[in-house]
Design a protein around this motif. Structure first.
Motif, PDB file in Angstrom:
ATOM      1  N   THR A 102      54.178  53.594  50.259  1.00 20.32           N
ATOM      2  CA  THR A 102      53.292  52.416  50.267  1.00 20.32           C
ATOM      3  C   THR A 102      51.934  52.697  50.918  1.00 20.32           C
ATOM      4  O   THR A 102      50.927  52.105  50.546  1.00 20.32           O
ATOM      5  CB  THR A 102      53.977  51.268  51.059  1.00 20.32           C
ATOM      6  OG1 THR A 102      55.373  51.277  50.740  1.00 20.32           O
ATOM      7  CG2 THR A 102      53.382  49.925  50.704  1.00 20.32           C
ATOM      8  N   PHE A 105      48.542  53.394  48.841  1.00 30.19           N
ATOM      9  CA  PHE A 105      47.719  52.353  48.218  1.00 30.19           C
ATOM     10  C   PHE A 105      46.435  52.060  49.005  1.00 30.19           C
ATOM     11  O   PHE A 105      45.333  52.146  48.445  1.00 30.19           O
ATOM     12  CB  PHE A 105      48.550  51.075  47.984  1.00 30.19           C
ATOM     13  CG  PHE A 105      47.727  49.927  47.483  1.00 30.19           C
ATOM     14  CD1 PHE A 105      47.223  49.932  46.190  1.00 30.19           C
ATOM     15  CD2 PHE A 105      47.425  48.854  48.312  1.00 30.19           C
ATOM     16  CE1 PHE A 105      46.433  48.882  45.720  1.00 30.19           C
ATOM     17  CE2 PHE A 105      46.642  47.802  47.857  1.00 30.19           C
ATOM     18  CZ  PHE A 105      46.139  47.818  46.558  1.00 30.19           C
ATOM     19  N   ASN A 130      56.583  45.856  40.003  1.00 29.12           N
ATOM     20  CA  ASN A 130      55.569  44.888  40.416  1.00 29.12           C
ATOM     21  C   ASN A 130      55.891  44.331  41.798  1.00 29.12           C
ATOM     22  O   ASN A 130      55.030  44.055  42.606  1.00 29.12           O
ATOM     23  CB  ASN A 130      55.490  43.763  39.384  1.00 29.12           C
ATOM     24  CG  ASN A 130      54.185  43.024  39.484  1.00 29.12           C
ATOM     25  OD1 ASN A 130      53.194  43.556  39.980  1.00 29.12           O
ATOM     26  ND2 ASN A 130      54.190  41.793  39.044  1.00 29.12           N
ATOM     27  N   LYS A 136      55.492  42.281  47.689  1.00 30.33           N
ATOM     28  CA  LYS A 136      54.543  42.597  46.628  1.00 30.33           C
ATOM     29  C   LYS A 136      54.189  44.079  46.694  1.00 30.33           C
ATOM     30  O   LYS A 136      54.208  44.786  45.698  1.00 30.33           O
ATOM     31  CB  LYS A 136      53.278  41.747  46.752  1.00 30.33           C
ATOM     32  CG  LYS A 136      52.280  42.104  45.665  1.00 30.33           C
ATOM     33  CD  LYS A 136      51.104  41.170  45.587  1.00 30.33           C
ATOM     34  CE  LYS A 136      50.224  41.597  44.408  1.00 30.33           C
ATOM     35  NZ  LYS A 136      48.889  41.954  44.795  1.00 30.33           N
ATOM     36  N   TYR A 137      53.862  44.556  47.896  1.00 28.26           N
ATOM     37  CA  TYR A 137      53.561  45.974  48.072  1.00 28.26           C
ATOM     38  C   TYR A 137      54.790  46.673  48.602  1.00 28.26           C
ATOM     39  O   TYR A 137      55.359  46.245  49.597  1.00 28.26           O
ATOM     40  CB  TYR A 137      52.401  46.161  49.049  1.00 28.26           C
ATOM     41  CG  TYR A 137      51.112  45.611  48.529  1.00 28.26           C
ATOM     42  CD1 TYR A 137      50.446  46.239  47.478  1.00 28.26           C
ATOM     43  CD2 TYR A 137      50.572  44.447  49.061  1.00 28.26           C
ATOM     44  CE1 TYR A 137      49.267  45.728  46.980  1.00 28.26           C
ATOM     45  CE2 TYR A 137      49.393  43.931  48.567  1.00 28.26           C
ATOM     46  CZ  TYR A 137      48.747  44.573  47.524  1.00 28.26           C
ATOM     47  OH  TYR A 137      47.584  44.073  47.031  1.00 28.26           O
ATOM     48  N   HIS A 145      50.381  49.481  41.729  1.00 27.37           N
ATOM     49  CA  HIS A 145      49.288  48.853  42.471  1.00 27.37           C
ATOM     50  C   HIS A 145      48.024  49.707  42.426  1.00 27.37           C
ATOM     51  O   HIS A 145      46.918  49.185  42.363  1.00 27.37           O
ATOM     52  CB  HIS A 145      49.710  48.548  43.902  1.00 27.37           C
ATOM     53  CG  HIS A 145      50.802  47.528  43.966  1.00 27.37           C
ATOM     54  ND1 HIS A 145      50.696  46.293  43.370  1.00 27.37           N
ATOM     55  CD2 HIS A 145      52.035  47.568  44.503  1.00 27.37           C
ATOM     56  CE1 HIS A 145      51.817  45.614  43.560  1.00 27.37           C
ATOM     57  NE2 HIS A 145      52.639  46.365  44.240  1.00 27.37           N
ATOM     58  N   ASP A 148      46.499  49.131  39.146  1.00 30.44           N
ATOM     59  CA  ASP A 148      45.834  47.815  39.148  1.00 30.44           C
ATOM     60  C   ASP A 148      44.392  47.898  39.662  1.00 30.44           C
ATOM     61  O   ASP A 148      43.573  47.028  39.367  1.00 30.44           O
ATOM     62  CB  ASP A 148      46.594  46.804  40.031  1.00 30.44           C
ATOM     63  CG  ASP A 148      47.901  46.340  39.391  1.00 30.44           C
ATOM     64  OD1 ASP A 148      48.074  46.558  38.176  1.00 30.44           O
ATOM     65  OD2 ASP A 148      48.740  45.774  40.124  1.00 30.44           O
TER      66      ASP A 148
END
Ligand code: MN
Ligand code: MN
Length: 281
Positions: A102, A105, A130, A136-137, A145, A148
């Motif tokens: 994570t 990101f 997603n 969410k993350y 992400h 995105d």
């Protein structure tokens, strides 16, 4: 504890190591928050001189800025972006040690604000969820992400994902499964990537589970039939001269006898050596 042979001087260093102690969304094995210090401990195993590059690592000034620790996901996402932005804006190449995936990101987000970058991720997993376990993350959605953000994305070493992840990832990124690398060879695949990524520089993220668990068993989500350490080294040598940000994530030192952290430390050193070369090997 600081990484072996790192320089105390931030200002004159080209590279800056930051450990991000965060593993709150880990789903299978947690403990990657211990990885930065495990890699630092392992780093004292190696000679400062590298015969292949004919360089002493002390000639490549790199600073170890220590660790930042987070229990909260939102704090991590916003703070890491601030730290990496300021490092990058100071003209340094940030070398971030996770922690779970994570953390990549906010690093990519930081660089993408001020540079024209593409992202190359080495990972067994697509990480195109997603949302995962209510967050969410999460490590399981980091590639989604990143895509995105609108940056071009290449994934190497893939061998795991849901049907939906494969569908979306195929639309949004270029995927080189481990089997394809076995068939065609890592060098040919890497040559192809250069053609795809029409960008000024690359952000390179190594999820250690890209490597076969026989070589790197201490990871959050081990997945058999992986890349070899030498294939990953080849990728580093090829890509690091054009890389402006780098991370190694997902090592869980409690689950092996130190070999994954040792390999992580070696890959970080190889990145620094190879990055100093003008052209990829
Ligand atoms: Mn991952
Ligand atoms: Mn993974």
């Amino acid at each position: 504890m600081i990484f072996a042979d790192s320089s105390p001087d931030y200002k004159s260093s080209k590279y800056v190591i930051v450990g991000v102690l965060f593993d709150a969304t880990s789903s299978f094995r947690s403990g990657s928050r211990w990885a930065p210090d495990a890699m630092r401990r392992a780093s004292y195993n190696f000679e400062t001189y590298d015969y292949e590059y004919d360089i002493d690592i002390t000639e490549q000034q790199f600073h170890d800025a220590g660790n930042i620790e987070f229990g909260n996901l939102c704090d991590m996402i916003s703070e890491v972006e601030v730290v990496i932005s300021s490092t990058f804006d100071d003209g340094k190449i940030p070398l971030t040690l996770g922690g779970e995936h994570t953390i990549t990101f906010p690093c990519v987000k930081a660089l993408s604000k001020s540079a024209d970058i593409g992202v190359v991720i080495l990972d067994a997993h697509l990480d195109f969820r997603n949302e995962y376990l209510g967050n969410k993350y999460s490590h399981a959605g980091v590639a989604k992400h990143i895509s995105d953000l609108g940056v071009p994305l290449v994934q190497i070493g893939t061998r795991s994902g849901t049907k939906e992840e494969y569908r979306l990832a195929a639309e949004r990124s270029i995927i080189y499964a481990t089997d394809e690398i076995r068939k065609r060879g890592i060098v040919q695949v890497l040559n192809e990537i250069e053609g795809f990524l029409d960008v000024d520089s690359i952000y390179l993220s190594i999820d250690m589970d890209a490597i076969d668990p026989a070589f790197a068993p201490g990871v959050g989500n081990p997945e058999p039939y992986g890349l070899t350490p030498l294939e990953v080294r080849t990728a580093l040598r090829k890509l690091s001269p054009v890389t402006s940000g780098f991370d190694i994530v997902e090592i869980t030192p409690d689950y092996d006898m130190g070999m994954s952290a040792l390999l992580g430390a070696k890959l970080l050193r190889d990145f620094i050596f190879a990055s100093s070369q003008k052209k990829g090997v």
